[in-house]
Design a protein around this motif. Structure first.
Motif, PDB file in Angstrom:
ATOM      1  N   VAL A   1     -35.443  71.267 -15.609  1.00 27.36           N
ATOM      2  CA  VAL A   1     -35.553  72.242 -14.519  1.00 27.36           C
ATOM      3  C   VAL A   1     -35.318  73.640 -15.092  1.00 27.36           C
ATOM      4  O   VAL A   1     -34.321  73.870 -15.785  1.00 27.36           O
ATOM      5  CB  VAL A   1     -34.515  71.949 -13.410  1.00 27.36           C
ATOM      6  N   GLU A   2     -36.237  74.554 -14.809  1.00 22.20           N
ATOM      7  CA  GLU A   2     -36.075  75.920 -15.287  1.00 22.20           C
ATOM      8  C   GLU A   2     -34.751  76.502 -14.776  1.00 22.20           C
ATOM      9  O   GLU A   2     -34.295  76.181 -13.682  1.00 22.20           O
ATOM     10  CB  GLU A   2     -37.238  76.792 -14.815  1.00 22.20           C
TER      11      GLU A   2
ATOM     12  N   PHE B   1     -35.236  70.167  -3.326  1.00 21.31           N
ATOM     13  CA  PHE B   1     -36.037  70.076  -4.555  1.00 21.31           C
ATOM     14  C   PHE B   1     -37.512  70.345  -4.260  1.00 21.31           C
ATOM     15  O   PHE B   1     -38.195  71.050  -5.018  1.00 21.31           O
ATOM     16  CB  PHE B   1     -35.865  68.696  -5.200  1.00 21.31           C
ATOM     17  N   GLN B   2     -38.024  69.780  -3.188  1.00 16.22           N
ATOM     18  CA  GLN B   2     -39.425  70.010  -2.819  1.00 16.22           C
ATOM     19  C   GLN B   2     -39.686  71.484  -2.559  1.00 16.22           C
ATOM     20  O   GLN B   2     -40.711  72.031  -2.975  1.00 16.22           O
ATOM     21  CB  GLN B   2     -39.778  69.189  -1.572  1.00 16.22           C
ATOM     22  N   ASP B   3     -38.745  72.123  -1.891  1.00 15.83           N
ATOM     23  CA  ASP B   3     -38.920  73.532  -1.547  1.00 15.83           C
ATOM     24  C   ASP B   3     -38.883  74.419  -2.784  1.00 15.83           C
ATOM     25  O   ASP B   3     -39.747  75.286  -2.963  1.00 15.83           O
ATOM     26  CB  ASP B   3     -37.815  73.945  -0.562  1.00 15.83           C
ATOM     27  N   VAL B   4     -37.909  74.215  -3.632  1.00 16.67           N
ATOM     28  CA  VAL B   4     -37.736  75.080  -4.807  1.00 16.67           C
ATOM     29  C   VAL B   4     -38.817  74.826  -5.852  1.00 16.67           C
ATOM     30  O   VAL B   4     -39.381  75.763  -6.425  1.00 16.67           O
ATOM     31  CB  VAL B   4     -36.343  74.890  -5.427  1.00 16.67           C
ATOM     32  N   LEU B   5     -39.115  73.554  -6.097  1.00 19.41           N
ATOM     33  CA  LEU B   5     -40.076  73.213  -7.154  1.00 19.41           C
ATOM     34  C   LEU B   5     -41.518  73.227  -6.666  1.00 19.41           C
ATOM     35  O   LEU B   5     -42.452  73.179  -7.476  1.00 19.41           O
ATOM     36  CB  LEU B   5     -39.725  71.844  -7.743  1.00 19.41           C
ATOM     37  N   GLY B   6     -41.694  73.276  -5.339  1.00 18.26           N
ATOM     38  CA  GLY B   6     -43.048  73.361  -4.794  1.00 18.26           C
ATOM     39  C   GLY B   6     -43.877  72.115  -5.006  1.00 18.26           C
ATOM     40  O   GLY B   6     -45.101  72.192  -5.128  1.00 18.26           O
ATOM     41  N   GLU B   7     -43.220  70.953  -5.039  1.00 16.09           N
ATOM     42  CA  GLU B   7     -43.923  69.694  -5.263  1.00 16.09           C
ATOM     43  C   GLU B   7     -43.515  68.667  -4.212  1.00 16.09           C
ATOM     44  O   GLU B   7     -42.350  68.606  -3.811  1.00 16.09           O
ATOM     45  CB  GLU B   7     -43.610  69.138  -6.656  1.00 16.09           C
TER      46      GLU B   7
ATOM     47  N   MET C   1     -30.936  72.954 -20.659  1.00 18.18           N
ATOM     48  CA  MET C   1     -31.407  72.774 -19.279  1.00 18.18           C
ATOM     49  C   MET C   1     -31.234  71.323 -18.851  1.00 18.18           C
ATOM     50  O   MET C   1     -31.325  70.407 -19.664  1.00 18.18           O
ATOM     51  CB  MET C   1     -32.882  73.187 -19.155  1.00 18.18           C
ATOM     52  N   VAL C   2     -30.995  71.119 -17.590  1.00 19.54           N
ATOM     53  CA  VAL C   2     -30.755  69.801 -17.042  1.00 19.54           C
ATOM     54  C   VAL C   2     -32.064  69.173 -16.565  1.00 19.54           C
ATOM     55  O   VAL C   2     -32.992  69.870 -16.166  1.00 19.54           O
ATOM     56  CB  VAL C   2     -29.739  69.889 -15.878  1.00 19.54           C
ATOM     57  N   SER C   3     -32.134  67.852 -16.607  1.00 17.95           N
ATOM     58  CA  SER C   3     -33.345  67.166 -16.142  1.00 17.95           C
ATOM     59  C   SER C   3     -33.362  67.117 -14.621  1.00 17.95           C
ATOM     60  O   SER C   3     -32.338  67.262 -13.947  1.00 17.95           O
ATOM     61  CB  SER C   3     -33.403  65.749 -16.703  1.00 17.95           C
TER      62      SER C   3
END
Length: 285
Positions: free
Chosen positions: A48-49, A31-37, A1-3
């Motif tokens: 990243v999963e 990134f904010q949208d997908v990771l929810g942060e 998995m990639v960081s």
């Protein structure tokens, strides 16, 4: 998995290479949208999963193809409120917040605590919903013709718990205008791009519905037809408020004056461009 940091760098560079104006900002939004942060790079070395990585790459590819960031995210903020957006509806823009401010100023100066307001060419509902949220006692009606836009309008009314009336209708039709009377304020951000504008649109703007953009050869068709039609729906002290494009202010002002409006006030947006006009009907309308 990639960081996270490695994937962010890769995606932002991809978007930059394909001509995205603000690639790092767009990558951060994805990134904010997908990771929810809110701060997804706070832990840069965290992996990243796989499912999230695939989604981020897909969204990045869509952005590189020229699709608007707002459509990819599916939601955009306007005046601090969330609005669902996607193919078939105009994206809410900060310029339009100038129109909101002008309407709110009228309500304050005229002491209108429960104004009757109609938003013509309502689209996503960003104007109608925002005015209802800012003026809880107002009676707000949103008028929209497009089926696709109507779907988003209904979603956004529900999303923001805004109690407004929705009418499917053509704002250029006397039959639609006949449904209204004794209105305090008519507000509209109609199509106003010229033929030249349409011929030179940025790639991402071409994804938005042309029916919400094209205002005829000189961009003023809607203003010429709406002004005499909808002035008849205003009460004796009613106001008509428009948004328009850069350099169109003199023409719109002349259209308003030629239709018996007074107290015509122009307002600049945050970029310094004259963006909106508010005008009051003459009592002998």
């Amino acid at each position: 998995m990639v960081s996270r940091s490695a994937l962010y760098k890769e995606c932002s560079e991809l978007m930059k290479n394909c001509g995205t104006d603000d690639a790092e900002y767009d990558a951060m939004c994805i990134f904010q949208d997908v990771l929810g942060e809110k701060n997804p790079l706070f832990r840069p070395l965290e992996a990243v999963e796989e499912r999230d990585e695939q989604l981020i790459r897909i969204m990045t590819k869509r952005r590189c193809s020229g699709e608007p960031l707002q459509y990819i995210l599916g939601e955009w903020e306007f005046y601090g409120y969330p609005f669902k957006v996607g193919k078939g509806v105009l994206i809410p823009r900060p310029d339009t917040e100038t129109l909101i401010e002008q309407v709110l100023d009228i309500c304050r100066s005229e002491h209108l605590e429960a104004p009757r307001i109609a938003d013509l060419c309502a689209g996503s509902g960003c104007i109608a919903v925002t005015l209802k949220k800012q003026l809880p006692n107002a009676e707000v009606t949103a008028v929209e013709l497009s089926d696709a836009a109507m779907d988003y309008l209904k979603q956004n009314v529900s999303l923001n718990s805004a109690d407004i009336r929705i009418i499917k209708g053509d704002v250029l039709s006397p039959e639609t205008a006949a449904l209204f009377g004794d209105m305090d304020i008519i507000v509209s951000n109609p199509p106003y791009l010229t033929q030249e504008d349409m011929d030179t649109l940025q790639e991402e703007v071409t994804h938005e519905p042309s029916s919400a953009l094209f205002g005829g050869g000189d961009g003023l068709d809607f203003y010429r037809r709406m002004t005499p039609l909808w002035k008849t729906t205003l009460n004796s002290n009613g106001w008509l408020c428009y948004e328009f494009g850069m350099g169109q202010h003199d023409d719109v002002k002349n259209i308003l004056a030629g239709n018996g409006f007074k107290n015509i006030t122009l307002r600049r947006d945050l970029g310094g461009i004259i963006r909106t006009a508010a005008a009051q009907i003459q009592e002998d309308k």
